[in-house]
Design a protein around this motif. Structure first.
Motif, PDB file in Angstrom:
ATOM      1  N   VAL A 214       0.722  -1.410   0.058  1.00 43.25           N
ATOM      2  CA  VAL A 214       0.065  -0.034  -0.130  1.00 43.25           C
ATOM      3  C   VAL A 214       0.727   1.490   0.019  1.00 43.25           C
ATOM      4  O   VAL A 214       0.498   2.296  -0.475  1.00 43.25           O
ATOM      5  CB  VAL A 214      -0.759   0.009   1.220  1.00 43.25           C
TER       6      VAL A 214
ATOM      7  N   PHE B  85       1.980   1.505  -3.487  1.00 45.53           N
ATOM      8  CA  PHE B  85       0.843   2.084  -4.468  1.00 45.53           C
ATOM      9  C   PHE B  85       0.606   3.697  -4.231  1.00 45.53           C
ATOM     10  O   PHE B  85       0.484   4.491  -5.065  1.00 45.53           O
ATOM     11  CB  PHE B  85      -0.253   1.381  -4.361  1.00 45.53           C
ATOM     12  N   ILE B  86       0.427   3.813  -2.838  1.00 45.30           N
ATOM     13  CA  ILE B  86       0.327   5.615  -2.443  1.00 45.30           C
ATOM     14  C   ILE B  86       1.106   6.444  -2.987  1.00 45.30           C
ATOM     15  O   ILE B  86       0.975   7.438  -3.252  1.00 45.30           O
ATOM     16  CB  ILE B  86      -0.055   5.422  -1.119  1.00 45.30           C
TER      17      ILE B  86
ATOM     18  N   ASP C  21       3.188   5.685  -5.770  1.00 47.08           N
ATOM     19  CA  ASP C  21       3.403   5.710  -6.927  1.00 47.08           C
ATOM     20  C   ASP C  21       4.679   4.712  -7.281  1.00 47.08           C
ATOM     21  O   ASP C  21       5.398   4.939  -8.089  1.00 47.08           O
ATOM     22  CB  ASP C  21       3.565   6.931  -7.935  1.00 47.08           C
ATOM     23  N   ARG C  22       4.922   3.720  -6.469  1.00 46.68           N
ATOM     24  CA  ARG C  22       5.944   2.818  -6.645  1.00 46.68           C
ATOM     25  C   ARG C  22       5.130   1.297  -6.741  1.00 46.68           C
ATOM     26  O   ARG C  22       4.152   1.276  -6.530  1.00 46.68           O
ATOM     27  CB  ARG C  22       6.992   2.718  -5.717  1.00 46.68           C
ATOM     28  N   LEU C  23       6.146   0.489  -6.784  1.00 49.17           N
ATOM     29  CA  LEU C  23       5.406  -0.978  -6.798  1.00 49.17           C
ATOM     30  C   LEU C  23       5.557  -1.709  -5.546  1.00 49.17           C
ATOM     31  O   LEU C  23       4.389  -2.490  -5.116  1.00 49.17           O
ATOM     32  CB  LEU C  23       6.208  -1.849  -7.768  1.00 49.17           C
TER      33      LEU C  23
ATOM     34  N   ILE D  34     -14.451   8.885  16.882  1.00 50.85           N
ATOM     35  CA  ILE D  34     -13.293   9.537  16.605  1.00 50.85           C
ATOM     36  C   ILE D  34     -12.468   9.534  17.611  1.00 50.85           C
ATOM     37  O   ILE D  34     -11.170   9.256  17.214  1.00 50.85           O
ATOM     38  CB  ILE D  34     -13.682  11.076  15.947  1.00 50.85           C
TER      39      ILE D  34
ATOM     40  N   ILE E 120      -8.347   7.667  17.110  1.00 51.42           N
ATOM     41  CA  ILE E 120      -7.198   8.506  17.422  1.00 51.42           C
ATOM     42  C   ILE E 120      -6.412   7.839  18.547  1.00 51.42           C
ATOM     43  O   ILE E 120      -5.171   7.623  18.239  1.00 51.42           O
ATOM     44  CB  ILE E 120      -7.631  10.110  17.623  1.00 51.42           C
TER      45      ILE E 120
ATOM     46  N   PHE F 183      -6.090  -1.601   6.935  1.00 48.24           N
ATOM     47  CA  PHE F 183      -5.976  -0.983   5.833  1.00 48.24           C
ATOM     48  C   PHE F 183      -6.044   0.561   6.218  1.00 48.24           C
ATOM     49  O   PHE F 183      -5.097   1.363   5.872  1.00 48.24           O
ATOM     50  CB  PHE F 183      -6.871  -1.235   4.638  1.00 48.24           C
ATOM     51  N   VAL F 184      -7.053   0.899   6.986  1.00 48.98           N
ATOM     52  CA  VAL F 184      -7.067   2.468   7.457  1.00 48.98           C
ATOM     53  C   VAL F 184      -6.124   2.686   8.059  1.00 48.98           C
ATOM     54  O   VAL F 184      -5.260   3.949   7.927  1.00 48.98           O
ATOM     55  CB  VAL F 184      -8.374   2.571   8.283  1.00 48.98           C
TER      56      VAL F 184
ATOM     57  N   TRP G  16      -3.261   3.127   5.934  1.00 45.42           N
ATOM     58  CA  TRP G  16      -3.342   4.208   4.815  1.00 45.42           C
ATOM     59  C   TRP G  16      -3.032   5.810   5.600  1.00 45.42           C
ATOM     60  O   TRP G  16      -2.510   6.588   5.057  1.00 45.42           O
ATOM     61  CB  TRP G  16      -4.938   4.285   4.505  1.00 45.42           C
ATOM     62  N   VAL G  17      -3.471   5.722   6.924  1.00 43.19           N
ATOM     63  CA  VAL G  17      -3.364   7.014   7.668  1.00 43.19           C
ATOM     64  C   VAL G  17      -1.742   6.939   7.744  1.00 43.19           C
ATOM     65  O   VAL G  17      -1.163   8.212   7.701  1.00 43.19           O
ATOM     66  CB  VAL G  17      -3.974   6.911   9.070  1.00 43.19           C
TER      67      VAL G  17
ATOM     68  N   TRP H  20       0.582   6.416   5.880  1.00 37.94           N
ATOM     69  CA  TRP H  20       1.420   6.693   4.687  1.00 37.94           C
ATOM     70  C   TRP H  20       0.878   8.325   4.158  1.00 37.94           C
ATOM     71  O   TRP H  20       1.158   8.569   2.931  1.00 37.94           O
ATOM     72  CB  TRP H  20       1.308   5.898   3.797  1.00 37.94           C
ATOM     73  N   THR H  21      -0.034   8.652   4.987  1.00 38.39           N
ATOM     74  CA  THR H  21      -0.843  10.186   4.705  1.00 38.39           C
ATOM     75  C   THR H  21      -0.283  11.035   5.476  1.00 38.39           C
ATOM     76  O   THR H  21       0.282  11.999   5.015  1.00 38.39           O
ATOM     77  CB  THR H  21      -2.241  10.045   4.579  1.00 38.39           C
ATOM     78  N   LEU H  22      -0.069  10.838   6.936  1.00 42.06           N
ATOM     79  CA  LEU H  22       0.099  11.953   7.768  1.00 42.06           C
ATOM     80  C   LEU H  22       1.679  11.956   8.344  1.00 42.06           C
ATOM     81  O   LEU H  22       2.089  10.650   8.395  1.00 42.06           O
ATOM     82  CB  LEU H  22      -0.720  11.809   9.045  1.00 42.06           C
TER      83      LEU H  22
ATOM     84  N   GLY I 124      -6.038  14.972   2.864  1.00 46.56           N
ATOM     85  CA  GLY I 124      -4.717  14.190   2.550  1.00 46.56           C
ATOM     86  C   GLY I 124      -5.083  12.998   2.321  1.00 46.56           C
ATOM     87  O   GLY I 124      -4.722  12.261   1.287  1.00 46.56           O
ATOM     88  N   MET I 125      -6.208  12.028   3.081  1.00 49.04           N
ATOM     89  CA  MET I 125      -6.289  10.773   3.012  1.00 49.04           C
ATOM     90  C   MET I 125      -7.186  10.463   1.384  1.00 49.04           C
ATOM     91  O   MET I 125      -6.873   9.551   0.861  1.00 49.04           O
ATOM     92  CB  MET I 125      -7.198  10.176   3.906  1.00 49.04           C
TER      93      MET I 125
ATOM     94  N   THR J 212      -4.168  10.385  -0.992  1.00 51.06           N
ATOM     95  CA  THR J 212      -3.539   9.020  -1.109  1.00 51.06           C
ATOM     96  C   THR J 212      -4.226   8.020  -1.586  1.00 51.06           C
ATOM     97  O   THR J 212      -4.006   6.894  -2.412  1.00 51.06           O
ATOM     98  CB  THR J 212      -2.982   8.699   0.292  1.00 51.06           C
TER      99      THR J 212
ATOM    100  N   HIS K   5      -4.439   7.941  -5.295  1.00 48.79           N
ATOM    101  CA  HIS K   5      -3.230   7.383  -5.973  1.00 48.79           C
ATOM    102  C   HIS K   5      -3.252   5.883  -5.821  1.00 48.79           C
ATOM    103  O   HIS K   5      -2.859   4.873  -6.768  1.00 48.79           O
ATOM    104  CB  HIS K   5      -2.070   7.931  -5.085  1.00 48.79           C
ATOM    105  N   PHE K   6      -3.779   5.351  -4.563  1.00 47.55           N
ATOM    106  CA  PHE K   6      -3.575   3.855  -4.486  1.00 47.55           C
ATOM    107  C   PHE K   6      -4.683   3.117  -5.304  1.00 47.55           C
ATOM    108  O   PHE K   6      -4.214   2.264  -5.947  1.00 47.55           O
ATOM    109  CB  PHE K   6      -4.222   3.681  -2.788  1.00 47.55           C
TER     110      PHE K   6
ATOM    111  N   ASN L 159      -3.506   2.937  -8.963  1.00 46.18           N
ATOM    112  CA  ASN L 159      -2.416   2.006  -9.128  1.00 46.18           C
ATOM    113  C   ASN L 159      -2.986   0.730  -8.977  1.00 46.18           C
ATOM    114  O   ASN L 159      -2.187  -0.166  -9.616  1.00 46.18           O
ATOM    115  CB  ASN L 159      -1.151   2.335  -8.454  1.00 46.18           C
ATOM    116  N   LEU L 160      -3.741   0.374  -8.040  1.00 44.71           N
ATOM    117  CA  LEU L 160      -4.089  -1.215  -7.788  1.00 44.71           C
ATOM    118  C   LEU L 160      -4.910  -1.487  -9.296  1.00 44.71           C
ATOM    119  O   LEU L 160      -4.876  -2.435  -9.424  1.00 44.71           O
ATOM    120  CB  LEU L 160      -4.998  -0.893  -6.620  1.00 44.71           C
TER     121      LEU L 160
ATOM    122  N   ILE M 195       2.046   2.712 -13.137  1.00 45.18           N
ATOM    123  CA  ILE M 195       3.392   3.034 -12.272  1.00 45.18           C
ATOM    124  C   ILE M 195       4.589   3.029 -13.195  1.00 45.18           C
ATOM    125  O   ILE M 195       4.696   2.022 -13.971  1.00 45.18           O
ATOM    126  CB  ILE M 195       3.601   1.815 -11.016  1.00 45.18           C
TER     127      ILE M 195
ATOM    128  N   THR N 137       7.449   2.766 -12.327  1.00 40.62           N
ATOM    129  CA  THR N 137       8.642   1.935 -12.044  1.00 40.62           C
ATOM    130  C   THR N 137       9.122   0.906 -13.269  1.00 40.62           C
ATOM    131  O   THR N 137       8.249   0.199 -13.527  1.00 40.62           O
ATOM    132  CB  THR N 137       8.365   1.220 -10.615  1.00 40.62           C
TER     133      THR N 137
END
Lengths: 427, 166
Positions: free
Chosen positions: A34, A37-38, A40-42, A214, A218, A382-383, A386-387, A389-391, B25-26, B29, B32-33, B36-37, B43, B45
């Protein structure tokens, strides 16, 4: 003691193992793919066994093998050997045990017996989770202190301060939730959420108690030491934090423990806020009554989804070098997919044709609920990823500000509001 | 002379709530995910080393080659100029007398250790008879053993120019 009891207990323990320990390599893989992909790599896609890559999942097993066979190094200045050795075990065991109370399915009725579908059949699940989640930070504190290293000590001090400040808000958020549900038994909590509000919205915790949800989400990020609250690790500031001095499988236990804790937090979130093992709009009793329709729906939907998935595999699972053995994988995966489809359709078809007994229905419903729970768990994990790689990471003072000045007052206010509403309008 | 007023952010309620920005932000991301999925060919690469880049310029200094005369014999006269010029000492030449009248000497062995080579192009500059060039376009050389990185005379002669000479 009889055979059914023993087999159900064994199945429960295996399920708990699968969801916690078995999830760790999968989550490592999910995290890396993930993240790729986020950005843009493999991500890892090269490792294979006889050409089978499973989308890069094999890499996780290779990494685990590496950790197991690595030299277990210990620096000479570490004097507290016993504590140094026991610290990763505390982290791992407490994360692992806290998963054991998550209900995978509604109470299973076989004949005259009723079984709680949990790894440990306890009816005080929430308290068990809170106790063990609080315990896991002892492993981090002890590990960082016994490493006899300034960075490690800083990491453990940060972890301690963070867990103290966030555990308060987490528990208070839970209190308002428990006022709503009126029980600390997780199965009761999930069954409470199987109802509907206004006849069409599932009565999930996140709709009943959005503020508590929430705050809980957190704080459980902080509890699991995940970004944006991973200042205890803080690799850009304090090397590796509490696990700087650890290597080989001792580090591996910290590493796996983090993912198990993440999985346990996700499981609790799913259980408390996202309806647990409930399929939305379809409660346990509805499933049992209309089991024929459910089977027909599965027979129709499963091949359709598998067809889509097979097309996705054929399109994306290719290796640039034509004569590489990795290119044979898709063919086999499609074959396995077709076999599974045929098996499931034949099984359900025979059920439809010959009719099913009450016990079979109960077991089949339990299996479907376990599958639902697994899917929700994976989505929640996944969340987390996901978080992450976002924050970016919080600064230490921002973290304390958020914990004490924002989350704590809101959670206390939420308790009052909830209690007033319960008293005024009834439960 | 106007005064430029720089807007200050972070004081409005929306900014102070943090959550709208986090969800924004989420959203970025996840877009993009999913993109690409659904199709991993989005991608960029490249699966190196199976796929090699093809945007190398003609002037790129790649792996060496030894050039040929008109009758396909080796052009090198084993003068040791390249080995002398080499700052990495990675060229090893053994000379023998040449009997076919083309020149006085020729190399019996001519090997280049690519692990030592710094790809400075000094050998190409030093060569008095244009016998060594670095225009093969092989910008990466893959081998499994250290010994395989030492190219011998035959391998160097078999290397061809990436582009046809004008």
């Amino acid at each position: 003691m009889n055979i059914i009891l023993i087999s159900v207990v064994i199945v429960n323990i295996i399920l708990a193992l699968l969801f916690s320990l078995g999830a760790a390599p999968i989550l490592v893989w999910v995290e890396r793919r993930v993240a790729g992909f986020i950005q843009d790599r493999l991500g890892p896609n090269r490792c294979n066994i006889a050409g089978f890559r499973l989308g890069g999942l094999i890499q996780s097993f290779a990494d685990m093998l590496k950790l197991v066979f690595k030299e277990d190094f210990r620096a000479g200045n570490i004097k507290e050997r016993f504590i140094f050795r026991i610290a990763p075990v505390i982290v791992f065991v407490s994360a692992f045990l806290s998963f054991m109370v998550m209900p995978f399915a509604d109470d299973l009725v076989i004949g005259t017996q009723t079984f709680i579908m949990q790894g440990l059949p306890l009816d005080f699940g929430v308290l068990w989770f809170l106790a063990l989640a609080g315990l896991s930070v002892y492993g981090i504190i002890l590990g960082g202190w016994s490493s006899n290293n300034k960075y490690s000590l800083l990491g453990s001090v940060r972890a301690g301060a963070q867990v103290i400040s966030y555990e308060v808000s987490m528990t208070l958020a839970l209190v308002s939730l428990l006022i709503t549900y009126g029980s600390i038994h997780l199965v009761d909590i999930v069954n409470f959420q199987s109802g509907l509000i206004f006849g069409f919205i599932p009565a999930w915790g996140i709709i009943m108690q959005p503020v508590a949800a929430i705050i809980f989400i957190i704080t459980s990020f902080a509890e699991a030491n995940r970004t944006p609250f991973d200042i205890a690790e803080g690799e850009s500031e304090i090397v590796g934090g509490y696990h700087t001095e650890y290597s080989a499988m001792k580090f591996g236990l910290f590493f796996v423990g983090e993912y198990v804790a993440m999985s346990a937090s996700s499981a609790l979130m799913v259980t408390l806020f996202f309806g647990g093992y409930n399929i939305p709009w379809v409660g346990t009793d509805t499933l049992k009554e209309h089991f024929d329709i459910v089977m027909i729906a599965i027979i129709v939907l499963l091949p359709l989804l598998s067809y889509k998935f097979g097309g996705w595999i054929l399109k994306n699972n290719v290796w640039p070098k034509a004569d590489d053995k990795r290119n044979n994988e898709s063919k086999w995966l499609i074959r396995i997919l077709v076999m599974m489809n045929i098996f499931v359709v034949l099984l359900l078809g025979s059920f439809l044709f010959f009719g099913v007994s009450a016990t079979t229905t109960n077991i089949a419903v339990a299996i479907m609920q376990v599958a639902t729970f697994a899917i929700k768990l994976l989505l929640m994990n996944f969340v987390f990823v996901w978080v992450r790689w976002t924050l970016p990471r919080f600064r230490y003072d921002q973290l304390q500000d958020l914990g004490w000045k924002v989350l704590l007052p809101i959670s206390i206010a939420n308790i009052f509001v909830t209690a007033i509403a319960i008293v005024a309008f009834g439960a | 002379m106007g005064i430029k007023i720089v807007p200050r952010y972070g004081k409005s309620l929306k900014d102070r709530l943090y959550l709208p920005a986090i969800f924004g932000g989420m959203k970025t991301t996840i877009s993009h995910f999913t993109k690409n999925l659904i199709d991993t060919s989005n991608i960029k690469t490249e699966c190196y080393p199976e796929m090699q880049p093809n945007d190398i310029t003609d002037r790129y200094r790649g792996v060496h080659r030894l050039t040929h005369r008109e009758d396909d014999s080796v052009r090198c006269v084993a003068c040791f100029m390249c080995a002398t010029a080499c700052p990495a000492d990675c060229i090893f030449i053994e000379a023998v007398e040449r009997t076919d009248g083309m020149a006085e000497k020729m190399p019996a062995k001519f090997s280049i250790d690519l692990l030592e080579c710094v790809f400075c192009g000094g050998c190409v500059e030093a060569c008095p008879c244009d016998a060594i060039r670095m225009d093969t376009g092989i910008f990466t050389f893959i081998a499994e053993k250290r010994e395989d990185f030492v190219l011998n005379k035959e391998q160097l002669l078999n290397n061809t120019a990436r582009k046809e000479e004008n």
